[in-house]
Design an enzyme around this catalytic site. Structure first.
Site, PDB file in Angstrom:
ATOM      1  N   TYR A 192       0.839  -1.192   0.000  1.00 37.56           N
ATOM      2  CA  TYR A 192       0.000   0.000   0.000  1.00 37.56           C
ATOM      3  C   TYR A 192       0.886   1.259   0.000  1.00 37.56           C
ATOM      4  O   TYR A 192       2.097   1.181  -0.171  1.00 37.56           O
ATOM      5  CB  TYR A 192      -0.990  -0.055   1.159  1.00 37.56           C
ATOM      6  CG  TYR A 192      -1.931  -1.227   1.029  1.00 37.56           C
ATOM      7  CD1 TYR A 192      -2.771  -1.344  -0.088  1.00 37.56           C
ATOM      8  CD2 TYR A 192      -1.953  -2.263   1.959  1.00 37.56           C
ATOM      9  CE1 TYR A 192      -3.617  -2.439  -0.241  1.00 37.56           C
ATOM     10  CE2 TYR A 192      -2.795  -3.357   1.800  1.00 37.56           C
ATOM     11  CZ  TYR A 192      -3.624  -3.443   0.699  1.00 37.56           C
ATOM     12  OH  TYR A 192      -4.439  -4.524   0.527  1.00 37.56           O
TER      13      TYR A 192
ATOM     14  N   ARG B  26      -6.662 -15.262  10.437  1.00 44.33           N
ATOM     15  CA  ARG B  26      -7.747 -16.172  10.073  1.00 44.33           C
ATOM     16  C   ARG B  26      -8.257 -17.026  11.230  1.00 44.33           C
ATOM     17  O   ARG B  26      -9.464 -17.289  11.288  1.00 44.33           O
ATOM     18  CB  ARG B  26      -7.289 -17.037   8.898  1.00 44.33           C
ATOM     19  CG  ARG B  26      -7.078 -16.222   7.630  1.00 44.33           C
ATOM     20  CD  ARG B  26      -6.526 -17.045   6.495  1.00 44.33           C
ATOM     21  NE  ARG B  26      -6.229 -16.195   5.339  1.00 44.33           N
ATOM     22  CZ  ARG B  26      -5.708 -16.635   4.211  1.00 44.33           C
ATOM     23  NH1 ARG B  26      -5.424 -17.916   4.071  1.00 44.33           N
ATOM     24  NH2 ARG B  26      -5.479 -15.793   3.216  1.00 44.33           N
TER      25      ARG B  26
END
Length: 366
Positions: free
Chosen positions: A186, A323
């Site tokens: 990013y 996760r």
């Protein structure tokens, strides 16, 4: 006494009851229009408040910073109010929460920009895709990012100030601190790497120029809410999205020395979590420890034995789980009791409602 996942940590005055961090994960469940956090998100995060620290999903600091559909912002009054509902719920459940501040740079789509052009340090393609949803149906798919336009030098200070204002807004919304997203391809990461930054001004070229944007953002945010309530995420060994750079390791270590000077509360090391991911060399971990004396968080496919080992070796202070927290809202208790971990439904990762989001149950008591 040996440090374990269940040892407390005093992080510059913020006491964490355990070393388990909920890692930031994009889930794309905001109210539309406006990318506003909602009550469903408050339920989701409050269910996971037993983490020593929650780091929120990545949250755009401005409309220009958006790269994926339905991701939250922290730049409007409605968004601040929505996030206040989340932090109130997390605090009521006994948790602590930082907001991750995000500008995606070139990892975006033309539909999020009036002129159809995401911005970046240089006009170079990430050769990657982002998740874009139909605003009417909510159905989404991965679509390629377009070629970005290079930021003009005089545009950059305004983006630095957007990070500062976003941190102030996060404090208004009740967060315990913020994490600057400097990782995973990013905008800040794009400035760091020669593969994505070919500028010839004071933000490009030698290492001291390529870390300048990161340093200016860190100083601005720390100046607004305090260095002790500011962390940063970095990903030196992740090369996807056209981010491979042979010079990134010394660049990251140089940045870490600046982060030490500023006094940020932590560095969050994002390690790759796929099967053939590169192994982080122990030499780098030691070099990072030498460059930065604050709290180190590691994230990247850790299980309990591996997490306990890196804590015992002194190469990390906190371990983030991503996760596993999706289908296991009470993950710290499951790890403590060695209870089985539930599997998550990958079809419900992005977008949708409570199914596959806030409807995963806690483990039943014995």
């Amino acid at each position: 006494m040996m440090t374990t996942l269940f040892s407390a940590l005093d992080m510059q005055g913020l006491v964490l009851p355990n070393r388990i961090v909920m890692a930031p994960m994009t889930r794309a469940r905001t109210d539309q229009p406006g990318n506003v956090p909602n009550a469903m998100m408050a339920d989701y995060y409050a269910q996971r408040a037993s983490a020593g620290l929650i780091v929120s999903e990545a949250t755009q600091i401005s409309p220009q910073g958006q790269g994926y559909s339905f991701t939250p912002g922290i730049h409007s009054r409605a968004q601040i109010a929505g996030w206040r509902g989340v932090t109130d719920a997390v605090h009521a459940a006994g948790g602590r929460m930082f907001l991750q501040l995000w500008h995606v740079g070139r990892m975006s789509h033309e539909s999020f920009h009036p002129d159809g052009r995401p911005v970046a340090p240089s006009a170079l393609s990430p050769d990657a895709s982002v998740w874009v949803a139909d605003p009417e149906t909510g159905a989404g798919r991965m679509v390629p990012s377009p070629l970005p336009r290079a930021l003009e030098t005089d545009e950059i200070p305004a983006i630095v100030d957007q990070f500062r204002q976003a941190a102030a807004n996060a404090a208004d919304a009740g967060f315990d601190g913020v994490e600057i997203h400097g990782a995973n391809g990013y905008l800040i990461d794009q400035f760091l790497r020669r593969s994505s930054n070919i500028r010839t001004d004071r933000y490009g070229g030698p290492q001291e120029n390529r870390i300048r944007f990161l340093v200016e953002v860190a100083e601005a945010v720390a100046g607004e809410i305090g260095a002790g309530r500011t962390g940063i995420r970095l990903s030196p060994y992740i090369t996807q999205r056209n981010m491979e750079d042979a010079e990134i390791i010394p660049t990251i270590l140089r940045a870490a020395r600046e982060i030490e000077r500023i006094g940020l509360a932590y560095i969050h090391l994002s390690e790759a979590d796929w099967e053939d991911a590169p192994v982080i060399p122990e030499r780098f971990r030691n070099d990072l420890r030498a460059a930065y004396s604050g709290t180190l968080i590691v994230a990247g496919k850790y299980d309990k034995p591996r997490a306990e080992r890196i804590l015992a070796e002194g190469l990390a202070d906190l371990v983030a789980f991503g996760r596993p927290f999706i289908a296991n809202p009470d993950l710290p208790e499951r790890l403590r009791t060695d209870s089985p971990l539930a599997a998550f439904d990958p079809a419900t990762l992005f977008g949708g409602g409570a199914q596959g989001y806030s409807d995963y149950p806690a483990v039943s008591p014995a």
